[in-house]
Design a protein around this motif. Sequence first.
Motif, PDB file in Angstrom:
ATOM      1  N   UNK A 113       0.837  -1.207   0.000  1.00 22.65           N
ATOM      2  CA  UNK A 113       0.000   0.000   0.000  1.00 22.65           C
ATOM      3  C   UNK A 113       0.868   1.252   0.000  1.00 22.65           C
ATOM      4  N   UNK A 114       1.664   1.370  -1.083  1.00 23.30           N
ATOM      5  CA  UNK A 114       2.572   2.505  -1.182  1.00 23.30           C
ATOM      6  C   UNK A 114       1.846   3.780  -1.603  1.00 23.30           C
ATOM      7  N   UNK A 115       0.667   3.622  -2.188  1.00 18.70           N
ATOM      8  CA  UNK A 115      -0.100   4.782  -2.638  1.00 18.70           C
ATOM      9  C   UNK A 115      -1.316   4.943  -1.730  1.00 18.70           C
ATOM     10  N   UNK A 116      -1.197   5.847  -0.812  1.00 17.21           N
ATOM     11  CA  UNK A 116      -2.175   5.971   0.265  1.00 17.21           C
ATOM     12  C   UNK A 116      -2.380   7.445   0.591  1.00 17.21           C
ATOM     13  N   UNK A 117      -3.629   7.855   0.655  1.00 20.36           N
ATOM     14  CA  UNK A 117      -3.920   9.235   1.052  1.00 20.36           C
ATOM     15  C   UNK A 117      -5.133   9.277   1.962  1.00 20.36           C
ATOM     16  N   UNK A 118      -5.151  10.303   2.821  1.00 21.72           N
ATOM     17  CA  UNK A 118      -6.273  10.565   3.724  1.00 21.72           C
ATOM     18  C   UNK A 118      -6.879  11.906   3.323  1.00 21.72           C
ATOM     19  N   UNK A 119      -8.175  11.922   3.072  1.00 19.21           N
ATOM     20  CA  UNK A 119      -8.884  13.161   2.743  1.00 19.21           C
ATOM     21  C   UNK A 119      -9.666  13.608   3.972  1.00 19.21           C
ATOM     22  N   UNK A 120      -9.323  14.766   4.498  1.00 15.67           N
ATOM     23  CA  UNK A 120      -9.971  15.308   5.698  1.00 15.67           C
ATOM     24  C   UNK A 120     -10.731  16.584   5.324  1.00 15.67           C
ATOM     25  N   UNK A 121     -12.012  16.624   5.699  1.00 17.83           N
ATOM     26  CA  UNK A 121     -12.873  17.736   5.291  1.00 17.83           C
ATOM     27  C   UNK A 121     -12.516  19.057   5.966  1.00 17.83           C
ATOM     28  N   UNK A 122     -11.932  18.990   7.163  1.00 14.83           N
ATOM     29  CA  UNK A 122     -11.661  20.203   7.934  1.00 14.83           C
ATOM     30  C   UNK A 122     -10.169  20.540   7.904  1.00 14.83           C
ATOM     31  N   UNK A 123      -9.806  21.551   8.679  1.00 14.12           N
ATOM     32  CA  UNK A 123      -8.411  22.009   8.704  1.00 14.12           C
ATOM     33  C   UNK A 123      -7.567  21.275   9.727  1.00 14.12           C
ATOM     34  N   UNK A 124      -8.140  20.275  10.402  1.00 15.30           N
ATOM     35  CA  UNK A 124      -7.395  19.580  11.457  1.00 15.30           C
ATOM     36  C   UNK A 124      -7.727  18.088  11.442  1.00 15.30           C
ATOM     37  N   UNK A 158      -8.340  -0.328  12.271  1.00 16.41           N
ATOM     38  CA  UNK A 158      -7.400  -1.445  12.136  1.00 16.41           C
ATOM     39  C   UNK A 158      -8.065  -2.625  11.430  1.00 16.41           C
ATOM     40  N   UNK A 159      -9.317  -2.882  11.770  1.00 18.36           N
ATOM     41  CA  UNK A 159     -10.050  -4.010  11.175  1.00 18.36           C
ATOM     42  C   UNK A 159     -10.097  -3.889   9.651  1.00 18.36           C
ATOM     43  N   UNK A 160     -10.431  -2.679   9.165  1.00 11.92           N
ATOM     44  CA  UNK A 160     -10.555  -2.509   7.712  1.00 11.92           C
ATOM     45  C   UNK A 160      -9.185  -2.511   7.021  1.00 11.92           C
ATOM     46  N   UNK A 161      -8.172  -1.965   7.691  1.00 15.88           N
ATOM     47  CA  UNK A 161      -6.818  -2.050   7.142  1.00 15.88           C
ATOM     48  C   UNK A 161      -6.388  -3.514   7.044  1.00 15.88           C
ATOM     49  N   UNK A 162      -6.656  -4.280   8.094  1.00 13.63           N
ATOM     50  CA  UNK A 162      -6.301  -5.699   8.089  1.00 13.63           C
ATOM     51  C   UNK A 162      -7.057  -6.462   7.003  1.00 13.63           C
ATOM     52  N   UNK A 163      -8.275  -6.042   6.740  1.00 14.39           N
ATOM     53  CA  UNK A 163      -9.067  -6.690   5.690  1.00 14.39           C
ATOM     54  C   UNK A 163      -8.387  -6.512   4.324  1.00 14.39           C
ATOM     55  N   UNK A 164      -7.881  -5.307   4.080  1.00 12.33           N
ATOM     56  CA  UNK A 164      -7.179  -5.045   2.823  1.00 12.33           C
ATOM     57  C   UNK A 164      -5.834  -5.765   2.762  1.00 12.33           C
ATOM     58  N   UNK A 165      -5.133  -5.774   3.890  1.00  8.27           N
ATOM     59  CA  UNK A 165      -3.833  -6.469   3.929  1.00  8.27           C
ATOM     60  C   UNK A 165      -4.032  -7.961   3.656  1.00  8.27           C
ATOM     61  N   UNK A 166      -5.062  -8.546   4.255  1.00  7.30           N
ATOM     62  CA  UNK A 166      -5.330  -9.977   4.055  1.00  7.30           C
ATOM     63  C   UNK A 166      -5.693 -10.280   2.612  1.00  7.30           C
ATOM     64  N   UNK A 167      -6.340  -9.333   1.926  1.00 13.16           N
ATOM     65  CA  UNK A 167      -6.680  -9.524   0.513  1.00 13.16           C
ATOM     66  C   UNK A 167      -5.418  -9.589  -0.339  1.00 13.16           C
ATOM     67  N   UNK A 168      -4.461  -8.725  -0.041  1.00 11.70           N
ATOM     68  CA  UNK A 168      -3.239  -8.654  -0.828  1.00 11.70           C
ATOM     69  C   UNK A 168      -2.188  -9.667  -0.381  1.00 11.70           C
ATOM     70  N   UNK A 169      -2.217  -9.976   0.916  1.00 11.00           N
ATOM     71  CA  UNK A 169      -1.150 -10.809   1.494  1.00 11.00           C
ATOM     72  C   UNK A 169      -1.767 -11.761   2.518  1.00 11.00           C
TER      73      UNK A 169
END
Length: 539
Positions: free
Chosen positions: A42-53, A518-529
């Motif tokens: 997951x080298x290409x990863x971004x977080x979109x945050x609606x606010x300034x913080x 963490x659960x959803x990240x692990x779900x993606x990691x398990x799909x790839x690896x």
Amino acid sequence: MGAMEWSGGLAERPGRGRRVLVVGGGIAGLGAAQRLRAHPAFSQLRVLEATARAGGRIRSERGFGGVLELGAHWIHGPSRGNPVFELAAEHRLLREKDLSEENQRMETGGHVGLPSVTYASSGVSVSRELVVETASLFHSLIDQAREFVRGAAAPAPSVGEYVRGALRALAAGWTDREDARRLRLALMHNFLNVECCVSGTHSMDLVALAPFGEYTVLPGLDCTFPGGYQGLTNHIMASLPEDMIIFNKPVKTIHWNGSFQEAASPGETFPVLVECEDGGCFPAHHVIVTVPLGFLKEHVDTFFEPPLPTEKADAIRKLGFGTNNKIFLEFEEPFWEPGCQHIQVVWEDMSPLEDVASQLQDVWFKKLIGFWVLPSFESVHVLCGFIAGLESEFMETLTDEEVLLSLTQVLRRVTGNARLPAPRSVLRSRWHSAPYTRGSYSYVAVGSTGEDIDRLARPLPEDGTEAQALWTPVLRGRCASSSCVHLRENLRLQILFAGEATHRMFYSTTHGALLSGWREADRLIALQDPQAQLPGPQL
């Protein structure tokens, strides 16, 4: 649609990898990003945050000479296994006494601790004995309400109706004088309002009885962060590349089950396209949606294209999401005794067994459960009041001067001191008015069950949904060609859902939010690896 915005700016690792977008920079989103960042797929990863913080509903601000928590206040159940507690301990963000074995072993039953002093609206202090006795009775009723999850038929739709029914039967046997009886019922009314703050609801009549006990209370005496809760999210952010989070980037629509392309990646197609309010677009393989349930409720019909499956949209509509706000009052000198930690305010004209029809502007302050005394900030003395429900939302519409005047009058009345100096200033949260939050946290409402939390948490696409009927054979692995394998990988787990409202055991908590990320990240990691060793805890 607007220009594609993915390329440029982000310090990406070599290789194409899976492109993942996290929508929302609260603790669920940050936790997911940190977990994914540690895996090479997951080298290409971004977080979109609606606010300034970043931080979401964790929001610590400097004020009155110290740190004020406008959002999350306590670690609930600070003990081993609670990931928020373990991270806070690892980063040395807690006091020694909060780390002690004794503190971790404390069993509170999820009940708020007893007040140091209780003031009644007639200007008298309520006896400690009566407060302890009434609190014990109320807590036993709440404990009983949690037992119906074990299978016994729930005798009422809501927690509030169950408690009132049991209380009405008990009150029939009371032999107190009328004034003592009214005071006992007024205390019960306050404790119900406390439970509204705990559950994040306007009324316990809105909280479903049968699944009430699914919420799981961890051991440990609730504790706070002396330097601010945001210290925790700051530590997570520090582990991420500086430009991974894009601020002031509200999302308008998430397009899924598509085939999107961009000039920077010739020949590659993406099943998801995230369209932002400013017209920018981000194609991705996977999107983790971590926005609050309150936002989803308001935008459920427009936030996803094609629309969500009926079952998931219904779950969003049925689950509860309410408002719990704080009001901070700064005093030049304390009127409370040294060592006082919690001031309870009881209105003797209020009873859980009576409905009083009143205009919100006349009675909103009666929903305030009392005040917690914050640790002294140098020579400054601060009280923090809690208020939930429609009264809390009405409070947000008032000016600071109106709130200050009302609460000065309340404090003068309940202390019996007409000359009590007014607070110097006020600061408050406004979670219902926040456009990307629209409230505080979730609960299982009447008409919904814990199954709705699971439905909300389920990734898209799901087998059998109309939108992906064409791709079902591919998704189920019936096609073995290399192109089908690539397509199957591309179609799976397009949209994942995290956030406190998606955790069936720990909804409404920061640890529930973090675990869901963490659960959803692990779900993606398990799909790839599939062979990946996933870190704990896995509560």
